[in-house]
Motif scaffolding. Structure first.
Motif, PDB file in Angstrom:
ATOM      1  N   ALA A  46       0.833  -1.207   0.000  1.00 11.90           N
ATOM      2  CA  ALA A  46       0.000   0.000   0.000  1.00 11.90           C
ATOM      3  C   ALA A  46       0.866   1.254   0.000  1.00 11.90           C
ATOM      4  N   GLU A  47       1.930   1.225   0.767  1.00 15.56           N
ATOM      5  CA  GLU A  47       2.840   2.363   0.821  1.00 15.56           C
ATOM      6  C   GLU A  47       3.512   2.588  -0.531  1.00 15.56           C
ATOM      7  N   GLN A  48       3.911   1.505  -1.191  1.00 13.26           N
ATOM      8  CA  GLN A  48       4.535   1.624  -2.505  1.00 13.26           C
ATOM      9  C   GLN A  48       3.560   2.247  -3.498  1.00 13.26           C
ATOM     10  N   LEU A  49       2.314   1.768  -3.515  1.00 16.38           N
ATOM     11  CA  LEU A  49       1.318   2.335  -4.430  1.00 16.38           C
ATOM     12  C   LEU A  49       1.092   3.816  -4.153  1.00 16.38           C
ATOM     13  N   LEU A  58      -0.809  12.309  -8.696  1.00 12.99           N
ATOM     14  CA  LEU A  58      -2.197  11.902  -8.793  1.00 12.99           C
ATOM     15  C   LEU A  58      -2.807  11.877  -7.393  1.00 12.99           C
ATOM     16  N   PRO A  59      -3.768  12.743  -7.122  1.00  7.91           N
ATOM     17  CA  PRO A  59      -4.416  12.697  -5.809  1.00  7.91           C
ATOM     18  C   PRO A  59      -5.063  11.323  -5.615  1.00  7.91           C
ATOM     19  N   SER A  60      -4.693  10.645  -4.536  1.00  7.58           N
ATOM     20  CA  SER A  60      -5.205   9.296  -4.311  1.00  7.58           C
ATOM     21  C   SER A  60      -5.320   9.011  -2.821  1.00  7.58           C
ATOM     22  N   ARG A  61      -6.086   7.984  -2.549  1.00  9.06           N
ATOM     23  CA  ARG A  61      -6.239   7.469  -1.194  1.00  9.06           C
ATOM     24  C   ARG A  61      -6.121   5.961  -1.298  1.00  9.06           C
ATOM     25  N   VAL A  62      -5.081   5.395  -0.697  1.00  5.70           N
ATOM     26  CA  VAL A  62      -4.857   3.957  -0.718  1.00  5.70           C
ATOM     27  C   VAL A  62      -5.152   3.430   0.679  1.00  5.70           C
ATOM     28  N   ALA A  63      -6.229   2.672   0.787  1.00  2.00           N
ATOM     29  CA  ALA A  63      -6.633   2.098   2.073  1.00  2.00           C
ATOM     30  C   ALA A  63      -6.305   0.611   2.084  1.00  2.00           C
ATOM     31  N   THR A  64      -6.250   0.041   3.274  1.00  2.79           N
ATOM     32  CA  THR A  64      -5.983  -1.388   3.417  1.00  2.79           C
ATOM     33  C   THR A  64      -7.084  -2.033   4.242  1.00  2.79           C
ATOM     34  N   ALA A  65      -7.318  -3.309   3.980  1.00  2.00           N
ATOM     35  CA  ALA A  65      -8.309  -4.076   4.733  1.00  2.00           C
ATOM     36  C   ALA A  65      -8.060  -5.557   4.502  1.00  2.00           C
TER      37      ALA A  65
END
Length: 180
Positions: A46-49, A58-65
């Motif tokens: 997730a951190e790499q992405l 690119l404004p983004s939000r990478v969440a994990t679950a």
């Protein structure tokens, strides 16, 4: 789709163009990285992405679950997601768990996520088994261990095509290319 030529800073030019297209379509790209196994390096990936999307501006939000689906729903993890990345390994039961997740998504009104799914598989692609009907990105099984051992944040060079493969698959789905 090939990543294309790299720019002077190591970012594939094709990915920069896709990032511009995604930014024109939405204010923020929502990505959920969902693991089928809690032992997999979810946070590192997730951190790499997130870092690659930042490099693309690119404004983004990478969440994990994951792997508990109901807990993810209760935490609101499936809300505002454009692309679902499912992280699994090369084990025999992984594809069954992947299909269980897809069936659950469909049964619980999350058809768009089931259709915009990228399967990130750690390890080699199993032989003599048909590939799932999703985009599959095969990542080296030991990338997290190599990152810690090498002292580098991520062991792949920024210009490496393989290091951009997962981000590229996410961008393909975000621009509508992945579902073709």
């Amino acid at each position: 789709m090939k990543a294309g030529r790299n720019t002077s800073d190591g970012v594939p030019a094709a990915r920069q163009q896709q990032a511009k297209e995604v930014a024109a379509l939405r204010a923020e790209l929502g990505v959920l990285l969902f693991t089928l196994d809690p032992a997999l390096p979810l946070a590192e990936l997730a951190e790499q992405l997130a870092e690659q999307f930042a490099e693309l501006q690119l404004p983004s939000r990478v969440a994990t679950a994951g792997p508990q689906r109901v807990a993810a729903v209760m935490d609101g993890k499936f809300t505002g997601i454009d692309v679902l990345v499912v992280l699994g390994d090369a084990g025999a039961e992984t594809e069954d768990r992947l299909m269980d997740l897809v069936e659950w998504l469909l049964a619980n009104g999350r058809r768009a996520l089931a259709e915009n799914l990228v399967f990130a598989q750690l390890g080699h692609q199993p032989k003599n088994r048909p590939a799932p009907a999703f985009a599959r990105v095969v990542l080296e099984r030991n990338f997290a261990a190599e990152a810690r051992k090498s002292g580098l944040r991520f062991p792949w060079a920024a210009s490496s095509r393989a290091s951009w493969e997962l981000a590229g698959a996410v961008l393909d789905y975000a621009t509508g290319l992945g579902a073709e």
